[in-house]
Scaffold this motif. Structure first.
Motif, PDB file in Angstrom:
ATOM      1  N   GLY A  34       0.852  -1.413   0.112  1.00  0.00           N
ATOM      2  CA  GLY A  34       0.150  -0.385  -0.063  1.00  0.00           C
ATOM      3  C   GLY A  34       0.650   0.924   0.045  1.00  0.00           C
ATOM      4  N   LYS A  35       2.175   1.372  -0.021  1.00  0.00           N
ATOM      5  CA  LYS A  35       2.976   2.540  -0.245  1.00  0.00           C
ATOM      6  C   LYS A  35       3.208   2.809  -1.012  1.00  0.00           C
ATOM      7  CE  LYS A  35       7.122   4.087   2.475  1.00  0.00           C
ATOM      8  NZ  LYS A  35       7.914   3.694   3.364  1.00  0.00           N
ATOM      9  N   ARG A  36       3.808   3.710  -1.862  1.00  0.00           N
ATOM     10  CA  ARG A  36       4.569   4.495  -3.138  1.00  0.00           C
ATOM     11  C   ARG A  36       5.511   4.287  -3.306  1.00  0.00           C
ATOM     12  NH1 ARG A  36       5.465   8.529  -5.987  1.00  0.00           N
ATOM     13  NH2 ARG A  36       5.189  10.271  -4.164  1.00  0.00           N
ATOM     14  N   TYR A  37       6.220   3.774  -3.635  1.00  0.00           N
ATOM     15  CA  TYR A  37       8.070   3.810  -3.892  1.00  0.00           C
ATOM     16  C   TYR A  37       7.979   4.657  -4.954  1.00  0.00           C
ATOM     17  CZ  TYR A  37       8.611   1.265   0.332  1.00  0.00           C
ATOM     18  OH  TYR A  37       8.403   0.864   1.645  1.00  0.00           O
TER      19      TYR A  37
ATOM     20  N   GLY B 199      -5.432  -6.471   3.209  1.00  0.00           N
ATOM     21  CA  GLY B 199      -6.199  -6.946   2.827  1.00  0.00           C
ATOM     22  C   GLY B 199      -5.763  -8.270   2.254  1.00  0.00           C
ATOM     23  N   LEU B 200      -4.900  -8.829   2.646  1.00  0.00           N
ATOM     24  CA  LEU B 200      -4.277  -9.972   2.673  1.00  0.00           C
ATOM     25  C   LEU B 200      -5.613 -10.620   3.956  1.00  0.00           C
ATOM     26  CD1 LEU B 200      -2.690 -12.247   1.324  1.00  0.00           C
ATOM     27  CD2 LEU B 200      -0.541 -11.761   3.062  1.00  0.00           C
ATOM     28  N   GLU B 201      -5.546 -10.339   4.548  1.00  0.00           N
ATOM     29  CA  GLU B 201      -6.046 -11.249   5.944  1.00  0.00           C
ATOM     30  C   GLU B 201      -7.501 -11.397   5.570  1.00  0.00           C
ATOM     31  OE1 GLU B 201      -4.697 -10.177   9.651  1.00  0.00           O
ATOM     32  OE2 GLU B 201      -7.165  -9.895  10.509  1.00  0.00           O
ATOM     33  N   TYR B 202      -8.102 -10.312   5.263  1.00  0.00           N
ATOM     34  CA  TYR B 202      -9.477  -9.970   4.963  1.00  0.00           C
ATOM     35  C   TYR B 202      -9.486 -11.400   3.805  1.00  0.00           C
ATOM     36  CZ  TYR B 202     -12.924  -9.410   1.610  1.00  0.00           C
ATOM     37  OH  TYR B 202     -14.247  -9.243   0.756  1.00  0.00           O
ATOM     38  N   VAL B 203      -8.732 -11.243   2.888  1.00  0.00           N
ATOM     39  CA  VAL B 203      -8.974 -12.600   1.788  1.00  0.00           C
ATOM     40  C   VAL B 203      -8.736 -13.544   1.792  1.00  0.00           C
ATOM     41  CG1 VAL B 203      -8.524 -13.021  -0.668  1.00  0.00           C
ATOM     42  CG2 VAL B 203      -8.080 -10.447  -0.108  1.00  0.00           C
ATOM     43  N   ILE B 204      -7.781 -13.448   2.169  1.00  0.00           N
ATOM     44  CA  ILE B 204      -7.145 -15.240   3.499  1.00  0.00           C
ATOM     45  C   ILE B 204      -9.189 -15.729   4.533  1.00  0.00           C
ATOM     46  CG2 ILE B 204      -6.265 -16.751   4.758  1.00  0.00           C
ATOM     47  CD1 ILE B 204      -4.168 -14.989   3.973  1.00  0.00           C
TER      48      ILE B 204
ATOM     49  N   ARG C 165     -19.335 -12.508  12.225  1.00  0.00           N
ATOM     50  CA  ARG C 165     -18.885 -13.588  13.438  1.00  0.00           C
ATOM     51  C   ARG C 165     -17.504 -13.479  13.459  1.00  0.00           C
ATOM     52  NH1 ARG C 165     -17.937 -18.251  15.076  1.00  0.00           N
ATOM     53  NH2 ARG C 165     -19.100 -19.096  12.881  1.00  0.00           N
ATOM     54  N   LEU C 166     -17.044 -13.734  12.282  1.00  0.00           N
ATOM     55  CA  LEU C 166     -15.473 -13.812  12.316  1.00  0.00           C
ATOM     56  C   LEU C 166     -14.865 -12.970  12.297  1.00  0.00           C
ATOM     57  CD1 LEU C 166     -15.778 -17.837  10.138  1.00  0.00           C
ATOM     58  CD2 LEU C 166     -15.792 -17.190  13.240  1.00  0.00           C
ATOM     59  N   TYR C 167     -15.003 -11.934  11.523  1.00  0.00           N
ATOM     60  CA  TYR C 167     -14.426 -10.567  10.273  1.00  0.00           C
ATOM     61  C   TYR C 167     -15.043  -9.513  11.108  1.00  0.00           C
ATOM     62  CZ  TYR C 167      -9.974  -8.992   8.415  1.00  0.00           C
ATOM     63  OH  TYR C 167      -9.180  -7.391   8.011  1.00  0.00           O
ATOM     64  N   PRO C 168     -15.423  -9.015  11.641  1.00  0.00           N
ATOM     65  CA  PRO C 168     -16.443  -8.074  11.746  1.00  0.00           C
ATOM     66  C   PRO C 168     -16.154  -7.034  10.683  1.00  0.00           C
ATOM     67  CG  PRO C 168     -16.675  -8.458  13.810  1.00  0.00           C
ATOM     68  CD  PRO C 168     -14.774  -9.900  13.186  1.00  0.00           C
ATOM     69  N   SER C 169     -15.130  -6.764  10.499  1.00  0.00           N
ATOM     70  CA  SER C 169     -14.773  -5.713  10.098  1.00  0.00           C
ATOM     71  C   SER C 169     -14.033  -5.159   8.188  1.00  0.00           C
ATOM     72  CB  SER C 169     -13.317  -4.553  10.315  1.00  0.00           C
ATOM     73  OG  SER C 169     -11.852  -5.568  10.606  1.00  0.00           O
ATOM     74  N   TRP C 170     -14.840  -6.630   7.754  1.00  0.00           N
ATOM     75  CA  TRP C 170     -14.590  -7.326   6.809  1.00  0.00           C
ATOM     76  C   TRP C 170     -15.185  -6.195   5.128  1.00  0.00           C
ATOM     77  CZ3 TRP C 170     -18.066  -9.025   2.897  1.00  0.00           C
ATOM     78  CH2 TRP C 170     -19.324  -8.643   3.124  1.00  0.00           C
ATOM     79  N   ARG C 171     -16.483  -5.509   5.198  1.00  0.00           N
ATOM     80  CA  ARG C 171     -16.630  -4.808   4.524  1.00  0.00           C
ATOM     81  C   ARG C 171     -15.854  -3.333   4.798  1.00  0.00           C
ATOM     82  NH1 ARG C 171     -21.482  -7.025   7.323  1.00  0.00           N
ATOM     83  NH2 ARG C 171     -23.060  -8.176   5.308  1.00  0.00           N
ATOM     84  N   THR C 172     -16.074  -2.797   5.521  1.00  0.00           N
ATOM     85  CA  THR C 172     -14.611  -2.106   5.778  1.00  0.00           C
ATOM     86  C   THR C 172     -13.328  -2.118   4.722  1.00  0.00           C
ATOM     87  OG1 THR C 172     -15.368  -1.019   7.910  1.00  0.00           O
ATOM     88  CG2 THR C 172     -13.463  -0.316   6.863  1.00  0.00           C
ATOM     89  N   VAL C 173     -12.363  -3.304   5.416  1.00  0.00           N
ATOM     90  CA  VAL C 173     -11.258  -3.833   4.632  1.00  0.00           C
ATOM     91  C   VAL C 173     -11.875  -4.282   3.284  1.00  0.00           C
ATOM     92  CG1 VAL C 173      -9.629  -5.583   4.223  1.00  0.00           C
ATOM     93  CG2 VAL C 173     -10.312  -4.794   6.639  1.00  0.00           C
TER      94      VAL C 173
ATOM     95  N   ALA D 251     -13.511  -2.950   0.799  1.00  0.00           N
ATOM     96  CA  ALA D 251     -13.944  -1.685   0.448  1.00  0.00           C
ATOM     97  C   ALA D 251     -12.715  -0.913   0.359  1.00  0.00           C
ATOM     98  CB  ALA D 251     -15.441  -1.100   1.371  1.00  0.00           C
ATOM     99  N   ILE D 252     -11.665  -1.105   1.263  1.00  0.00           N
ATOM    100  CA  ILE D 252     -10.574  -0.669   0.791  1.00  0.00           C
ATOM    101  C   ILE D 252      -9.796  -1.061   0.035  1.00  0.00           C
ATOM    102  CG2 ILE D 252      -8.580   0.410   1.775  1.00  0.00           C
ATOM    103  CD1 ILE D 252      -9.969   0.339   4.657  1.00  0.00           C
ATOM    104  N   LEU D 253      -9.837  -2.541  -0.442  1.00  0.00           N
ATOM    105  CA  LEU D 253      -9.206  -2.574  -0.879  1.00  0.00           C
ATOM    106  C   LEU D 253      -9.566  -2.768  -2.611  1.00  0.00           C
ATOM    107  CD1 LEU D 253      -6.698  -5.453  -1.777  1.00  0.00           C
ATOM    108  CD2 LEU D 253      -8.437  -6.822  -0.793  1.00  0.00           C
ATOM    109  N   ASN D 254     -10.867  -2.597  -2.459  1.00  0.00           N
ATOM    110  CA  ASN D 254     -11.193  -2.664  -3.890  1.00  0.00           C
ATOM    111  C   ASN D 254     -11.283  -1.238  -4.545  1.00  0.00           C
ATOM    112  OD1 ASN D 254     -11.813  -4.675  -4.643  1.00  0.00           O
ATOM    113  ND2 ASN D 254     -14.207  -5.007  -3.631  1.00  0.00           N
ATOM    114  N   ASP D 255     -11.028   0.237  -4.005  1.00  0.00           N
ATOM    115  CA  ASP D 255     -11.436   0.872  -3.814  1.00  0.00           C
ATOM    116  C   ASP D 255      -9.574   1.802  -4.199  1.00  0.00           C
ATOM    117  OD1 ASP D 255     -13.665   1.387  -3.610  1.00  0.00           O
ATOM    118  OD2 ASP D 255     -13.542   2.520  -1.875  1.00  0.00           O
ATOM    119  N   GLN D 256      -8.410   1.146  -4.168  1.00  0.00           N
ATOM    120  CA  GLN D 256      -7.157   1.257  -4.750  1.00  0.00           C
ATOM    121  C   GLN D 256      -6.917   1.294  -5.810  1.00  0.00           C
ATOM    122  OE1 GLN D 256      -4.295  -0.608  -1.601  1.00  0.00           O
ATOM    123  NE2 GLN D 256      -5.954  -1.344  -0.461  1.00  0.00           N
ATOM    124  N   VAL D 257      -5.678   1.465  -6.569  1.00  0.00           N
ATOM    125  CA  VAL D 257      -5.566   1.902  -7.687  1.00  0.00           C
ATOM    126  C   VAL D 257      -4.950   0.730  -8.488  1.00  0.00           C
ATOM    127  CG1 VAL D 257      -3.806   3.090  -9.314  1.00  0.00           C
ATOM    128  CG2 VAL D 257      -4.785   4.663  -7.729  1.00  0.00           C
TER     129      VAL D 257
END
Length: 246
Positions: free
Chosen positions: A95-98, A197-202, A224-232, A234-240
């Protein structure tokens, strides 16, 4: 409606709804599902074997406003310009630009991080594709080293174990799960995105070992298992998006 192929209990068909190409796959399932997939907003329907052309078409028509909205998101989503692997290009890791530095050498090809820059060492006459291969191999090794502890953590969260995981460059999905073989594939591009994003996808793919479909049962497990999944998600899919995905 045109039948594209029919084999192994699956039937692939295509149709046009509202001027939009729609592909439908008929399987031995009970319910009908629709999704609009990146990078270019292809519309895919999964339908029961018993569903007729009219039923599939009307299902698509009933979701046409949603389809157009989702497709517009993909059209407007920013993308990287085509990589030439020249000095000054922006490349990403977790997620970091170099900025990219290119060092010409007759020694072995190599990629490393020096300060706030990614340094690519290649022959001066190397082609963009050869440079891409070097960089992608570097990304692959980083992801291979990162996955095991994250995967183990996710297996404990979900309470199931996969037999194996593999990495490949995928055009439209962050991950896939072969439920029968208990094999999970992870998109190489995840190494460029934010670490969560990696944790969410796994976790997402492991939950498919509990529930195959993206239905309410599946979403219940995720809540139940990953309550923040919708937020993560959305962040993953909104990235370039990368240029290669076009």
């Amino acid at each position: 409606m045109k039948i594209v192929s029919e084999q192994g209990g699956y039937r692939m068909i295509s149709l046009i709804v509202g001027g939009i190409d729609v592909s439908a796959e008929k399987k031995q399932i009970k319910n009908m599902y629709i999704r609009v997939v990146p990078p270019d907003g292809k519309v895919k329907i999964t339908a029961p074997m018993s569903a007729t052309e009219d039923v599939i078409r009307m299902f698509a028509v009933s979701r046409i406003a949603w389809i157009k909205k989702q497709r517009q998101k993909f059209i407007e989503q920013p993308r990287q310009t085509e990589y030439k692997y020249l000095a000054g290009e922006s490349h990403y890791l977790w997620g970091k630009r170099y900025p990219l530095d290119v060092v010409y050498s007759n020694m072995r090809n190599n990629v490393s991080i020096s300060g706030q820059r990614i340094v690519l060492q290649v022959r001066e006459d190397s082609t963009p594709q050869q440079r891409a291969d070097v960089v992608n191999n570097w990304y692959r090794e980083i992801l291979k080293e990162t996955i095991p502890p994250v995967f183990e953590k996710c297996e404990k969260i979900v309470g199931v174990k996969a037999k194996e995981w593999r990495i490949k460059n995928m055009r439209t999905r962050w991950g896939t799960c072969n439920v029968k073989e208990k094999r999970i594939w992870l998109n190489l591009q995840l190494v460029k995105k934010a670490p969560e994003g990696l944790e969410y996808v796994i976790i997402h793919e492991l939950v498919h070992l509990l529930e195959k479909s993206h239905n309410d049962v599946f979403k219940g497990y995720m809540d139940r298992l990953y309550p923040s999944w919708r937020t993560v998600k959305a962040i993953l899919n909104d990235q370039v998006l990368d240029h290669w995905q076009k």
